[in-house]
Design an enzyme around this catalytic site. Structure first.
Site, PDB file in Angstrom:
ATOM      1  N   SER A 106      14.605  11.095 -27.042  1.00  0.00           N
ATOM      2  CA  SER A 106      14.447   9.959 -27.943  1.00  0.00           C
ATOM      3  C   SER A 106      15.245   8.751 -27.447  1.00  0.00           C
ATOM      4  CB  SER A 106      14.935  10.345 -29.340  1.00  0.00           C
ATOM      5  OG  SER A 106      14.166  11.421 -29.819  1.00  0.00           O
ATOM      6  N   ALA A 107      14.622   7.587 -27.545  1.00  0.00           N
ATOM      7  CA  ALA A 107      15.234   6.309 -27.151  1.00  0.00           C
ATOM      8  C   ALA A 107      15.659   6.290 -25.681  1.00  0.00           C
ATOM      9  CB  ALA A 107      16.404   5.963 -28.074  1.00  0.00           C
ATOM     10  N   CYS A 108      14.868   6.918 -24.822  1.00  0.00           N
ATOM     11  CA  CYS A 108      15.161   6.923 -23.384  1.00  0.00           C
ATOM     12  C   CYS A 108      14.032   6.301 -22.558  1.00  0.00           C
ATOM     13  CB  CYS A 108      15.440   8.334 -22.895  1.00  0.00           C
ATOM     14  SG  CYS A 108      17.011   8.973 -23.500  1.00  0.00           S
ATOM     15  N   HIS A 151       6.793  16.262 -26.249  1.00  0.00           N
ATOM     16  CA  HIS A 151       7.371  14.945 -26.541  1.00  0.00           C
ATOM     17  C   HIS A 151       7.164  14.041 -25.320  1.00  0.00           C
ATOM     18  CE1 HIS A 151      11.247  12.632 -27.938  1.00  0.00           C
ATOM     19  NE2 HIS A 151      10.164  12.077 -28.425  1.00  0.00           N
ATOM     20  N   ARG A 208      13.210   0.120 -36.025  1.00  0.00           N
ATOM     21  CA  ARG A 208      11.927   0.415 -35.374  1.00  0.00           C
ATOM     22  C   ARG A 208      10.812  -0.494 -35.855  1.00  0.00           C
ATOM     23  NH1 ARG A 208      11.588   5.499 -32.121  1.00  0.00           N
ATOM     24  NH2 ARG A 208      13.749   6.214 -32.079  1.00  0.00           N
ATOM     25  N   LYS A 234       6.978  14.269 -35.693  1.00  0.00           N
ATOM     26  CA  LYS A 234       7.725  15.353 -35.048  1.00  0.00           C
ATOM     27  C   LYS A 234       7.494  16.700 -35.731  1.00  0.00           C
ATOM     28  CE  LYS A 234       9.299  12.093 -32.590  1.00  0.00           C
ATOM     29  NZ  LYS A 234       9.629  11.813 -31.252  1.00  0.00           N
ATOM     30  N   ASP A 257       4.521   8.727 -27.302  1.00  0.00           N
ATOM     31  CA  ASP A 257       5.559   9.631 -27.823  1.00  0.00           C
ATOM     32  C   ASP A 257       5.184  11.109 -27.777  1.00  0.00           C
ATOM     33  OD1 ASP A 257       8.233   9.638 -29.032  1.00  0.00           O
ATOM     34  OD2 ASP A 257       7.268  10.429 -30.822  1.00  0.00           O
ATOM     35  N   ARG A 288      16.781  10.354 -37.675  1.00  0.00           N
ATOM     36  CA  ARG A 288      16.514  11.771 -37.884  1.00  0.00           C
ATOM     37  C   ARG A 288      17.820  12.527 -38.087  1.00  0.00           C
ATOM     38  NH1 ARG A 288      15.616  13.988 -33.851  1.00  0.00           N
ATOM     39  NH2 ARG A 288      15.414  12.334 -32.340  1.00  0.00           N
ATOM     40  N   THR A 320       8.229   4.593 -24.683  1.00  0.00           N
ATOM     41  CA  THR A 320       7.368   3.474 -25.083  1.00  0.00           C
ATOM     42  C   THR A 320       7.328   2.434 -23.974  1.00  0.00           C
ATOM     43  OG1 THR A 320       7.916   3.887 -27.389  1.00  0.00           O
ATOM     44  CG2 THR A 320       6.978   1.730 -26.871  1.00  0.00           C
ATOM     45  N   ASN A 321       8.483   2.184 -23.377  1.00  0.00           N
ATOM     46  CA  ASN A 321       8.539   1.180 -22.312  1.00  0.00           C
ATOM     47  C   ASN A 321       7.717   1.586 -21.096  1.00  0.00           C
ATOM     48  OD1 ASN A 321      10.583  -1.288 -22.600  1.00  0.00           O
ATOM     49  ND2 ASN A 321      11.180   0.395 -23.951  1.00  0.00           N
ATOM     50  N   TYR A 379      13.008   8.111 -43.920  1.00  0.00           N
ATOM     51  CA  TYR A 379      12.907   7.391 -42.645  1.00  0.00           C
ATOM     52  C   TYR A 379      12.311   8.207 -41.504  1.00  0.00           C
ATOM     53  CZ  TYR A 379      14.177   3.903 -39.120  1.00  0.00           C
ATOM     54  OH  TYR A 379      14.141   2.965 -38.126  1.00  0.00           O
ATOM     55  N   GLY A 380      11.461   7.575 -40.724  1.00  0.00           N
ATOM     56  CA  GLY A 380      11.016   8.071 -39.418  1.00  0.00           C
ATOM     57  C   GLY A 380      10.563   9.525 -39.426  1.00  0.00           C
ATOM     58  N   ASN A 425      18.809   2.044 -34.209  1.00  0.00           N
ATOM     59  CA  ASN A 425      17.585   2.842 -34.346  1.00  0.00           C
ATOM     60  C   ASN A 425      16.558   2.129 -35.243  1.00  0.00           C
ATOM     61  OD1 ASN A 425      15.986   5.193 -33.806  1.00  0.00           O
ATOM     62  ND2 ASN A 425      16.448   5.974 -35.852  1.00  0.00           N
ATOM     63  N   ARG A 451      18.895   9.800 -19.726  1.00  0.00           N
ATOM     64  CA  ARG A 451      19.940   8.831 -19.390  1.00  0.00           C
ATOM     65  C   ARG A 451      21.069   9.567 -18.698  1.00  0.00           C
ATOM     66  NH1 ARG A 451      20.102   3.893 -22.681  1.00  0.00           N
ATOM     67  NH2 ARG A 451      18.153   3.861 -23.856  1.00  0.00           N
TER      68      ARG A 451
HETATM   69  P1  GTP Z   1      11.600   7.355 -29.043  1.00  0.00           P
HETATM   70  O1  GTP Z   1      10.631   6.510 -29.772  1.00  0.00           O
HETATM   71  O2  GTP Z   1      12.884   7.535 -29.775  1.00  0.00           O
HETATM   72  O3  GTP Z   1      11.044   8.680 -28.634  1.00  0.00           O
HETATM   73  O4  GTP Z   1      12.080   6.501 -27.751  1.00  0.00           O
HETATM   74  P2  GTP Z   1      11.406   6.139 -26.358  1.00  0.00           P
HETATM   75  O5  GTP Z   1      11.625   7.245 -25.403  1.00  0.00           O
HETATM   76  O6  GTP Z   1      10.011   5.686 -26.560  1.00  0.00           O
HETATM   77  O7  GTP Z   1      12.307   4.926 -25.839  1.00  0.00           O
HETATM   78  P3  GTP Z   1      11.979   3.365 -25.698  1.00  0.00           P
HETATM   79  O8  GTP Z   1      10.916   3.086 -24.687  1.00  0.00           O
HETATM   80  O9  GTP Z   1      11.761   2.814 -27.063  1.00  0.00           O
HETATM   81  O10 GTP Z   1      13.343   2.812 -25.109  1.00  0.00           O
HETATM   82  C1  GTP Z   1      14.574   2.979 -25.776  1.00  0.00           C
HETATM   83  C2  GTP Z   1      15.585   1.993 -25.256  1.00  0.00           C
HETATM   84  O11 GTP Z   1      15.741   2.159 -23.837  1.00  0.00           O
HETATM   85  C3  GTP Z   1      15.180   0.541 -25.478  1.00  0.00           C
HETATM   86  O12 GTP Z   1      16.291  -0.172 -25.964  1.00  0.00           O
HETATM   87  C4  GTP Z   1      14.759   0.075 -24.120  1.00  0.00           C
HETATM   88  O13 GTP Z   1      15.005  -1.297 -23.955  1.00  0.00           O
HETATM   89  C5  GTP Z   1      15.599   0.922 -23.165  1.00  0.00           C
HETATM   90  N1  GTP Z   1      14.886   1.156 -21.878  1.00  0.00           N
HETATM   91  C6  GTP Z   1      13.596   1.566 -21.731  1.00  0.00           C
HETATM   92  N2  GTP Z   1      13.225   1.615 -20.427  1.00  0.00           N
HETATM   93  C7  GTP Z   1      14.316   1.247 -19.707  1.00  0.00           C
HETATM   94  C8  GTP Z   1      14.582   1.098 -18.299  1.00  0.00           C
HETATM   95  O14 GTP Z   1      13.721   1.320 -17.430  1.00  0.00           O
HETATM   96  N3  GTP Z   1      15.835   0.715 -17.960  1.00  0.00           N
HETATM   97  C9  GTP Z   1      16.806   0.455 -18.888  1.00  0.00           C
HETATM   98  N4  GTP Z   1      18.008   0.084 -18.486  1.00  0.00           N
HETATM   99  N5  GTP Z   1      16.590   0.569 -20.225  1.00  0.00           N
HETATM  100  C10 GTP Z   1      15.368   0.954 -20.634  1.00  0.00           C
HETATM  101  C1  SPV Z   2      12.310  10.051 -31.736  1.00  0.00           C
HETATM  102  O1  SPV Z   2      13.422  10.138 -32.248  1.00  0.00           O
HETATM  103  O2  SPV Z   2      12.012  10.671 -30.670  1.00  0.00           O
HETATM  104  C2  SPV Z   2      11.282   9.173 -32.344  1.00  0.00           C
HETATM  105  C3  SPV Z   2      11.587   8.554 -33.638  1.00  0.00           C
HETATM  106  O3  SPV Z   2      10.212   9.023 -31.783  1.00  0.00           O
HETATM  107  S1  SPV Z   2      11.336   9.591 -35.009  1.00  0.00           S
HETATM  108  O4  SPV Z   2       9.947   9.450 -35.428  1.00  0.00           O
HETATM  109  O5  SPV Z   2      12.235   9.167 -36.056  1.00  0.00           O
HETATM  110  O6  SPV Z   2      11.573  10.963 -34.635  1.00  0.00           O
HETATM  111 MN    MN Z   3      10.128  10.199 -29.791  1.00  0.00          MN
END
Ligand code: GTP
Ligand code: SPV
Ligand code: MN
Length: 658
Positions: free
Chosen positions: A321-323, A299, A441, A279, A346, A121, A326-327, A270-271, A439, A472
């Site tokens: 994002s990426a925190c 979000h 996906r 978004k 998300d 993004r 999904t996990n 992308y994305g 990033n 984070r």
């Molecule tokens: P967006 O799709 O961008 O909104 O991201 P998201 O918030 O869904 O993040 P996602 O669950 O994809 O995790 C992003 C990164 O964080 C991945 O590389 C995971 O492996 C890492 N991660 C997720 N949960 C944990 C955790 O509990 N501990 C640690 N150390 N890393 C984690």
């Molecule tokens: C984010 O960045 O929070 C995502 C990926 O979920 S994107 O759809 O590219 O915004």
């Molecule tokens: Mn997101």
């Protein structure tokens, strides 16, 4: 291809035209309508319809398509019906062209490589267009750039469009994608129509939204969110197209007109830049609709957690994002007897029901998840989800036709297997550059998730009992704490910060403010947004309890203090016991209620440094309080609701006494 000359008789009746806000309702007579329709079909007359029946589109969609086709000048129009056959046809074409590579080890999985200049993004080129600047941004002092939201005046917007969109689809097909965010016809759901000249976007939108012809039937004369997307590279192309991925990175613009419920995106494929249901619609536009209608577009993931006693609780969580959304949404509990089921990973649309509870739906239909770090060890449910019918973008590939990325090292059985990195170069385990883009996906249908919740498509949503914020935070911030009240929770969400990730263009790792995990997605004035949250506590509304978590605190050795992933269930357990009213497992601190020593189940975890994980270093928090004060004064200033200002003042006093 027939050229339509007469209007559809079914449509020759008076219709009601509302502007998107519903403000100006006007009636158009049948005569006037006939004239308008004639113009529309004549305009379109020069552009062939490759697929679909233009005349069967609802009139407003016809007009939208015709106007934009006239502007963008595609070589043809393709009205998507969302069928399997359609997806196969497009996929086949993209494989032939080399844009998609089948990942032969799986069923119907494909790899796509973008132009390396189009991988995330682009926050700095994302705009809200409103007549008044302060509808978009807060009042900041001279010389201080507002951090939440970028404002563009309508006059400039018109110029920017004029400089980009006329003729921008020359030589390309304009796809028309009708889609529903949320289950079709549901009371919280909304409809959009996206026009795009990217077939990759068509395939991805099929996964991420409910894209089908039925959407048009359901639409009738109602309004819809207008989404216009172009990769911004008309044919003949003068510059070199890399990886068969047309884009125009220098000219990217992603602009929203919230009052018109309209999104214009140019230059990126992308994305979140191009899958406009995500978004752009479900957060930036929807938060405006939500404000008008008294609900929330956030979000957030949505999860159902069932305890060993059989009772289920629904939780929503906002992380930047990426925190880890999904996990957490698909967490596989390490504690026996627990079960987690995923509703969404998300975005959450949440509305109070008549019973006073807050109900959430996931407006999406797929997961667009971060690939690196996803493995059988960390997120087996995500891995199971993307074994078929999925698109992988910017990951690496093995000679066995498998995907590969950082975090899968242990899962490569044949250590001599050949790997091709995301740039298409040979790559070996141990090479210093990453195999997959950070990033990169996966894009996979949510219905394929083995633990998708049976109610994930319930049109009325699931009742939320707790909201979690998190980011984070390598230092200072304890694993978990409960906020004192709804208002203190909103203040805590407003203070959210996180280390930057690869999901946006920011370089290097620095801790940035990301209030409510919405900084990049804020659809209107952040102060008004906080006020909207504050005012939801009224009448019979049972507001959820609000928590803050931090899986990412690091020790002296630079390693994470908390194992994370499936072990996060231990924190969820503590949260649910608090919801249940267990008083003695928490103690008040300056920032909220922190677990009393030993109150989180650590059985079988090995060594965990509780004191380091839970401590509130006074120096850290005193420094943080100064910075947080500066943030609210400068970035929200006079727009800060008094209720949140009170929380700021009180927390500052508590921290001074640490
Ligand atoms: P967006 O799709 O961008 O909104 O991201 P998201 O918030 O869904 O993040 P996602 O669950 O994809 O995790 C992003 C990164 O964080 C991945 O590389 C995971 O492996 C890492 N991660 C997720 N949960 C944990 C955790 O509990 N501990 C640690 N150390 N890393 C984690
Ligand atoms: C984010 O960045 O929070 C995502 C990926 O979920 S994107 O759809 O590219 O915004
Ligand atoms: Mn997101």
């Amino acid at each position: 291809m027939s050229t339509p000359t007469t209007a559809n008789p079914d449509l020759l009746k008076p219709y009601r035209d509302t502007d998107a806000s519903g403000a100006s309702l006007r009636q158009i007579s049948a005569d006037a309508f006939y004239v308008v329709n004639e113009i529309v079909t004549k305009r379109l007359g020069h552009i062939p319809i490759f697929k679909g029946d233009f005349h069967l589109l609802p009139y407003k969609v016809q007009r939208f398509v015709a106007e934009k086709a006239e502007l963008c000048r595609p070589r043809g129009i393709y009205i998507c019906d969302g069928s399997e056959h359609e997806a196969e046809e497009i996929t086949h074409k993209l494989v032939e062209r080399g844009m998609l590579t089948p990942l032969a080890a799986y069923e119907n999985n494909y790899l796509c490589r973008t132009d390396p200049k189009d991988v995330a993004r682009v926050e700095s080129k994302t705009w809200m267009v409103t007549p008044d600047k302060y509808q978009t941004v807060t009042h900041t002092p001279e010389g201080v750039e507002p951090m939440m939201g970028h404002w563009m005046p309508p006059t400039q917007f018109a110029d920017e469009l004029d400089a980009r969109f006329p003729g921008c689809m020359a030589g390309r097909i304009m796809y028309v994608i009708p889609f529903s965010m949320g289950p079709l016809g549901g009371p919280i759901s909304k409809i959009g129509v996206q026009l795009t000249d990217s077939n990759y976007v068509v395939l991805s939108m099929r996964v991420m939204t409910r894209a089908s012809h039925e959407v048009l039937d359901a639409l009738g004369n109602n309004d819809f969110v207008r989404c216009i997307h172009s990769v911004g590279l008309p044919r003949p192309v003068r510059q070199k197209v890399i990886n068969h991925w047309p884009c125009n990175p220098e000219r990217v613009i992603i602009a929203h007109r919230p009052a018109q419920r309209e999104i214009w995106s140019f230059g990126s494929g992308y994305g979140g830049n191009s899958l406009l249901g995500k978004k752009c619609f479900a957060l930036r536009i929807a938060s405006n609709i939500a404000r008008d209608e008294g609900w929330l577009a956030e979000h957030m993931l949505i999860m159902g957690v069932t305890r060993p006693n059989g009772k289920e609780h629904f939780i929503a969580a906002a992380f930047p994002s990426a925190c880890g959304k999904t996990n957490l949404a698909m967490l596989e509990p390490t504690l026996p007897g627990w079960k987690v089921r995923c509703v969404g990973d998300d975005i959450a649309w949440m509305k109070f029901g008549e019973d006073g509870r807050l109900y959430a739906i996931n407006p999406e239909a797929g997961f667009f998840g971060v690939a690196p770090g996803t493995s059988d060890k960390t997120n087996p449910m995500a891995v199971a989800t993307f074994q078929k019918n999925s698109i992988f973008t910017n990951v690496a590939e093995t000679s066995e036709g498998r995907y590969y990325w950082e975090g899968l090292e242990d899962e490569v059985k044949d250590k001599n297997v050949e790997i091709t990195d995301w740039l298409g170069n040979p790559w070996k385990l141990g090479d210093p550059t990453p195999a997959a883009h950070p990033n990169s996906r996966f894009c996979a249908p949510a219905s394929q998730c083995p633990i998708i919740h049976p109610d994930w498509e319930s049109p009325n949503g699931v009742p939320i009992e707790a909201i979690i914020f998190g980011g984070r935070r390598p230092e200072g911030v304890p694993l978990v704490f409960e906020t004192f009240s709804w208002k203190h929770g909103i203040f805590t969400g407003g203070c959210l910060k996180s280390e930057t990730t690869a999901a946006a263009e920011h370089k290097g790792k620095s801790v940035m403010h990301d209030p409510m995990a919405m900084r990049p997605f804020m659809g209107y004035n952040f102060g008004k947004y906080l006020e909207h949250w504050v005012h939801l506590q009224k009448g019979n509304h049972q507001v959820p309890k609000i928590y803050h978590v931090n899986w990412f605190r690091k020790g002296q050795d630079g390693k994470f203090l908390w194992p994370g992933y499936g072990e996060n269930i231990r924190v969820i357990d503590w949260i649910i016991r608090r919801l249940d009213g267990e008083e003695n497992i928490g103690e008040n601190t300056a920032i909220g209620v922190v677990p009393t020593k030993g109150s989180i189940n650590l059985e079988g975890l090995g060594v965990v440094n509780w004191d380091e994980l839970m401590s509130l270093p006074p120096d850290y928090w005193k420094q943080d309080a100064i910075e947080v004060r500066k943030f609210f004064e400068e970035q929200v200033g006079p727009d800060l609701p008094p209720e949140v200002r009170t929380e700021l003042d009180e927390q500052e006093k508590r921290i001074a006494n640490l």
